[in-house]
Design a protein around this motif. Structure first.
Motif, PDB file in Angstrom:
ATOM      1  N   SER A  39      10.920  -4.252  10.748  1.00  0.00           N
ATOM      2  CA  SER A  39      10.075  -3.484   9.839  1.00  0.00           C
ATOM      3  C   SER A  39       8.858  -3.003  10.605  1.00  0.00           C
ATOM      4  O   SER A  39       8.173  -3.788  11.262  1.00  0.00           O
ATOM      5  N   TYR A  40       8.585  -1.714  10.503  1.00  0.00           N
ATOM      6  CA  TYR A  40       7.459  -1.137  11.232  1.00  0.00           C
ATOM      7  C   TYR A  40       6.330  -0.723  10.298  1.00  0.00           C
ATOM      8  O   TYR A  40       5.577   0.192  10.583  1.00  0.00           O
ATOM      9  N   ILE A  41       6.206  -1.429   9.170  1.00  0.00           N
ATOM     10  CA  ILE A  41       5.031  -1.279   8.332  1.00  0.00           C
ATOM     11  C   ILE A  41       3.946  -2.205   8.861  1.00  0.00           C
ATOM     12  O   ILE A  41       4.185  -3.393   9.085  1.00  0.00           O
ATOM     13  N   TRP A  42       2.761  -1.656   9.058  1.00  0.00           N
ATOM     14  CA  TRP A  42       1.660  -2.470   9.595  1.00  0.00           C
ATOM     15  C   TRP A  42       0.923  -3.192   8.475  1.00  0.00           C
ATOM     16  O   TRP A  42       0.695  -4.383   8.512  1.00  0.00           O
ATOM     17  N   ASN A  43       0.532  -2.448   7.428  1.00  0.00           N
ATOM     18  CA  ASN A  43      -0.112  -3.106   6.306  1.00  0.00           C
ATOM     19  C   ASN A  43      -0.007  -2.240   5.055  1.00  0.00           C
ATOM     20  O   ASN A  43       0.346  -1.058   5.117  1.00  0.00           O
ATOM     21  N   ALA A  44      -0.264  -2.851   3.914  1.00  0.00           N
ATOM     22  CA  ALA A  44      -0.232  -2.154   2.631  1.00  0.00           C
ATOM     23  C   ALA A  44      -1.620  -1.597   2.343  1.00  0.00           C
ATOM     24  O   ALA A  44      -2.627  -2.307   2.482  1.00  0.00           O
ATOM     25  N   LEU A  45      -1.680  -0.336   1.935  1.00  0.00           N
ATOM     26  CA  LEU A  45      -2.963   0.304   1.683  1.00  0.00           C
ATOM     27  C   LEU A  45      -3.367   0.226   0.214  1.00  0.00           C
ATOM     28  O   LEU A  45      -4.414  -0.310  -0.122  1.00  0.00           O
ATOM     29  N   HIS A  46      -2.545   0.751  -0.659  1.00  0.00           N
ATOM     30  CA  HIS A  46      -2.889   0.721  -2.080  1.00  0.00           C
ATOM     31  C   HIS A  46      -1.678   1.109  -2.912  1.00  0.00           C
ATOM     32  O   HIS A  46      -0.677   1.611  -2.404  1.00  0.00           O
ATOM     33  N   ALA A  47      -1.804   0.862  -4.217  1.00  0.00           N
ATOM     34  CA  ALA A  47      -0.780   1.234  -5.189  1.00  0.00           C
ATOM     35  C   ALA A  47      -1.425   2.107  -6.255  1.00  0.00           C
ATOM     36  O   ALA A  47      -2.642   2.050  -6.475  1.00  0.00           O
ATOM     37  N   SER A  48      -0.601   2.903  -6.918  1.00  0.00           N
ATOM     38  CA  SER A  48      -1.134   3.789  -7.956  1.00  0.00           C
ATOM     39  C   SER A  48      -1.668   2.998  -9.140  1.00  0.00           C
ATOM     40  O   SER A  48      -2.567   3.454  -9.851  1.00  0.00           O
ATOM     41  N   TYR A  93       1.590   2.746   2.398  1.00  0.00           N
ATOM     42  CA  TYR A  93       1.526   1.823   3.532  1.00  0.00           C
ATOM     43  C   TYR A  93       1.093   2.566   4.797  1.00  0.00           C
ATOM     44  O   TYR A  93       1.180   3.789   4.873  1.00  0.00           O
ATOM     45  N   ARG A  94       0.651   1.779   5.785  1.00  0.00           N
ATOM     46  CA  ARG A  94       0.377   2.327   7.111  1.00  0.00           C
ATOM     47  C   ARG A  94       1.395   1.765   8.085  1.00  0.00           C
ATOM     48  O   ARG A  94       1.681   0.559   8.078  1.00  0.00           O
ATOM     49  N   MET A  95       1.927   2.626   8.929  1.00  0.00           N
ATOM     50  CA  MET A  95       2.888   2.199   9.942  1.00  0.00           C
ATOM     51  C   MET A  95       2.156   1.623  11.150  1.00  0.00           C
ATOM     52  O   MET A  95       0.935   1.730  11.277  1.00  0.00           O
ATOM     53  N   VAL A  96       2.920   1.036  12.072  1.00  0.00           N
ATOM     54  CA  VAL A  96       2.310   0.316  13.194  1.00  0.00           C
ATOM     55  C   VAL A  96       1.643   1.220  14.208  1.00  0.00           C
ATOM     56  O   VAL A  96       0.713   0.810  14.889  1.00  0.00           O
ATOM     57  N   THR A  97       2.118   2.433  14.345  1.00  0.00           N
ATOM     58  CA  THR A  97       1.553   3.371  15.302  1.00  0.00           C
ATOM     59  C   THR A  97       1.415   4.738  14.644  1.00  0.00           C
ATOM     60  O   THR A  97       2.072   5.022  13.648  1.00  0.00           O
ATOM     61  N   PRO A  98       0.577   5.621  15.194  1.00  0.00           N
ATOM     62  CA  PRO A  98       0.399   6.949  14.599  1.00  0.00           C
ATOM     63  C   PRO A  98       1.689   7.764  14.538  1.00  0.00           C
ATOM     64  O   PRO A  98       1.820   8.650  13.696  1.00  0.00           O
ATOM     65  N   GLY A 150       1.492   8.147  10.576  1.00  0.00           N
ATOM     66  CA  GLY A 150       1.571   6.727  10.264  1.00  0.00           C
ATOM     67  C   GLY A 150       1.357   6.348   8.812  1.00  0.00           C
ATOM     68  O   GLY A 150       1.177   5.173   8.505  1.00  0.00           O
ATOM     69  N   ILE A 151       1.377   7.317   7.887  1.00  0.00           N
ATOM     70  CA  ILE A 151       1.249   6.996   6.471  1.00  0.00           C
ATOM     71  C   ILE A 151       2.621   7.123   5.815  1.00  0.00           C
ATOM     72  O   ILE A 151       3.298   8.138   5.943  1.00  0.00           O
ATOM     73  N   PHE A 152       3.017   6.078   5.116  1.00  0.00           N
ATOM     74  CA  PHE A 152       4.323   5.991   4.470  1.00  0.00           C
ATOM     75  C   PHE A 152       4.104   5.673   2.994  1.00  0.00           C
ATOM     76  O   PHE A 152       3.384   4.742   2.656  1.00  0.00           O
ATOM     77  N   GLN A 153       4.701   6.484   2.125  1.00  0.00           N
ATOM     78  CA  GLN A 153       4.526   6.281   0.692  1.00  0.00           C
ATOM     79  C   GLN A 153       5.880   6.196  -0.009  1.00  0.00           C
ATOM     80  O   GLN A 153       6.794   6.958   0.294  1.00  0.00           O
ATOM     81  N   VAL A 154       5.967   5.262  -0.949  1.00  0.00           N
ATOM     82  CA  VAL A 154       7.166   5.078  -1.757  1.00  0.00           C
ATOM     83  C   VAL A 154       6.863   5.550  -3.171  1.00  0.00           C
ATOM     84  O   VAL A 154       5.912   5.066  -3.798  1.00  0.00           O
ATOM     85  N   GLU A 155       7.641   6.492  -3.656  1.00  0.00           N
ATOM     86  CA  GLU A 155       7.507   6.942  -5.041  1.00  0.00           C
ATOM     87  C   GLU A 155       8.593   6.262  -5.875  1.00  0.00           C
ATOM     88  O   GLU A 155       9.782   6.350  -5.565  1.00  0.00           O
ATOM     89  N   LEU A 156       8.173   5.593  -6.921  1.00  0.00           N
ATOM     90  CA  LEU A 156       9.076   4.894  -7.829  1.00  0.00           C
ATOM     91  C   LEU A 156       9.151   5.702  -9.124  1.00  0.00           C
ATOM     92  O   LEU A 156       8.142   5.851  -9.830  1.00  0.00           O
ATOM     93  N   TYR A 195       7.889   9.394   1.365  1.00  0.00           N
ATOM     94  CA  TYR A 195       7.023  10.419   1.942  1.00  0.00           C
ATOM     95  C   TYR A 195       6.464   9.915   3.274  1.00  0.00           C
ATOM     96  O   TYR A 195       6.090   8.738   3.395  1.00  0.00           O
ATOM     97  N   PHE A 196       6.384  10.812   4.255  1.00  0.00           N
ATOM     98  CA  PHE A 196       5.831  10.464   5.561  1.00  0.00           C
ATOM     99  C   PHE A 196       4.813  11.522   5.966  1.00  0.00           C
ATOM    100  O   PHE A 196       5.096  12.718   5.903  1.00  0.00           O
ATOM    101  N   GLY A 197       3.625  11.084   6.388  1.00  0.00           N
ATOM    102  CA  GLY A 197       2.617  12.063   6.768  1.00  0.00           C
ATOM    103  C   GLY A 197       1.356  11.422   7.285  1.00  0.00           C
ATOM    104  O   GLY A 197       1.359  10.303   7.798  1.00  0.00           O
ATOM    105  N   TYR A 198       0.247  12.124   7.106  1.00  0.00           N
ATOM    106  CA  TYR A 198      -1.018  11.657   7.659  1.00  0.00           C
ATOM    107  C   TYR A 198      -2.132  11.852   6.644  1.00  0.00           C
ATOM    108  O   TYR A 198      -2.001  12.599   5.661  1.00  0.00           O
ATOM    109  N   GLN A 199      -3.220  11.157   6.897  1.00  0.00           N
ATOM    110  CA  GLN A 199      -4.394  11.253   6.054  1.00  0.00           C
ATOM    111  C   GLN A 199      -5.117  12.553   6.375  1.00  0.00           C
ATOM    112  O   GLN A 199      -5.424  12.847   7.536  1.00  0.00           O
ATOM    113  N   ALA A 200      -5.401  13.348   5.368  1.00  0.00           N
ATOM    114  CA  ALA A 200      -5.979  14.668   5.596  1.00  0.00           C
ATOM    115  C   ALA A 200      -7.344  14.603   6.261  1.00  0.00           C
ATOM    116  O   ALA A 200      -7.740  15.514   6.978  1.00  0.00           O
TER     117      ALA A 200
END
Length: 352
Positions: A109-118, A162-167, A252-258, A198-203
């Motif tokens: 698993s290459y998730i580094w840490n959890a950022l937030h939930a809706s 979530y944030r991934m381990v590397t950019p 390095g930003i990964f988002q799961v939509e439920l 979703y995969f992307g970056y912080q604006a």
């Protein structure tokens, strides 16, 4: 026909039809003139774009050594500026392609840490609980899972970020496990109906630097890839969602939509979604970073060595939400991701 009689433009059109790394490498080794055409034709960059279309934004390259930006290098007297740029790009994209496509196990698993939930139902059901490999690991004896707030409508979606381990990371598949509330009558499973990634970056990522501080929950993200929608089984099992192709997570930003709710809670008759584990499998690109020049033009940075692990060790403490989380991760410190090492192996995710 004697290929020596063909002009450069015609040869470039022919070589441009090569679509495998083996063919391009062999063509570049035939002779000096063919090697020059491979460089001038930017064939390695083109091959990267074919395999990973999201990389189209990388219009420039840079090389760094020990944290010093070497975008501007001293040019040889025998080369023009343009030739030097093309040769540097050739080298960087050739190495980058092999880093992107190297054989890797998708068990990490290459998730580094959890950022937030809706939304979160209560503090003990925070999104960081989804990083635990098992749903019963807390020292208090309570199960580890994230829970949304209750909703009257089953159509209200939720988002886990979530944030991934590397950019830059290559992601091949995502694993997700809905939570079975074994402490409630009938052991209901609070799964979503569908999931999307979703995969992307912080604006607000600053040009030329990292943006590793935790973004605000309402932070603005730019998604470079959005997956198809996948159905989720209402089952207490680790479910695998394989992407149509490997995807480079740029930023390095990964988002799961439920999407969609299935289960009501009997006590309040509201719909909830509960998840006990999320992981992203693939590989990390430890020797690469990027800079945003404008929304359509990024700089791919090749680092002489991965960012030092000890710097990440200093930063890891800020991600712990409470003493219980910190103690859990300290016990698993050897398995913690530090720029490419896995947090948990999927062997840890078996039935409990």
């Amino acid at each position: 026909m004697d290929v020596k009689r063909l002009d450069d433009d015609t040869m470039l059109q022919i070589l441009g039809c090569l679509d495998t790394d083996e063919d391009i490498a062999r063509a570049g080794a035939v002779c000096r003139s063919w090697h020059r055409l491979v460089v001038d034709g930017r064939l390695w960059r083109r091959l990267c774009m074919i395999r990973f279309p999201e990389l189209e934004v990388f219009r420039e390259v840079a090389e760094q050594s020990s944290g010093v930006d070497c975008t501007t290098v001293e040019l040889s007297k025998s080369r023009s500026v343009e030739e030097d740029i093309l040769r540097r790009e050739h080298k960087v994209f050739c190495d980058f392609y092999y880093s992107l496509t190297r054989t890797s196990s998708t068990r990490s698993s290459y998730i580094w840490n959890a950022l937030h939930a809706s939304s979160t139902d209560n503090p003990n059901e925070d999104v960081i609980q989804t990083l635990y490999p098992h749903p019963k690991r807390l020292s208090s004896g309570s199960p580890s899972y994230w829970s949304s707030t209750g909703q009257k409508l089953e159509t209200v979606p939720e988002f886990l970020t979530y944030r991934m381990v590397t950019p830059l990371c290559v992601v091949e598949e995502i694993k997700l496990r809905p939570f079975e509330a074994f402490f409630q009558y009938g052991s209901p499973i609070y799964s979503p109906k569908f999931v999307r990634f979703y995969f992307g970056y912080q604006a607000c990522r600053a040009p030329g630097g990292h943006s590793w501080s935790n973004p605000h929950p309402d932070g603005n993200y730019v998604w470079k890839y959005v997956s198809p929608m996948y159905p989720v089984e209402q089952a207490d099992s680790l479910q695998t969602f394989r992407l149509p192709r490997p995807v480079v997570c740029i930023g390095g930003i990964f988002q799961v939509e439920l999407v969609g709710r299935v289960q009501k809670q009997s006590t309040d008759q509201l719909y909830y979604i509960c998840i006990c584990h999320v992981s992203a499998q693939g590989s990390s690109l430890q020797r690469y970073d990027f800079e945003i020049k404008d929304p359509k033009s990024f700089v791919l940075k090749s680092l002489s060595k991965p960012i030092e692990e000890e710097k990440e060790e200093e930063e890891v403490e800020e991600f712990f939400r409470d003493e219980e989380d910190e103690e859990f991760f300290r016990r698993l410190r050897p398995e913690l991701i530090v720029w490419g090492r896995p947090v948990f192996e999927d062997d840890d995710l078996g039935e409990y």
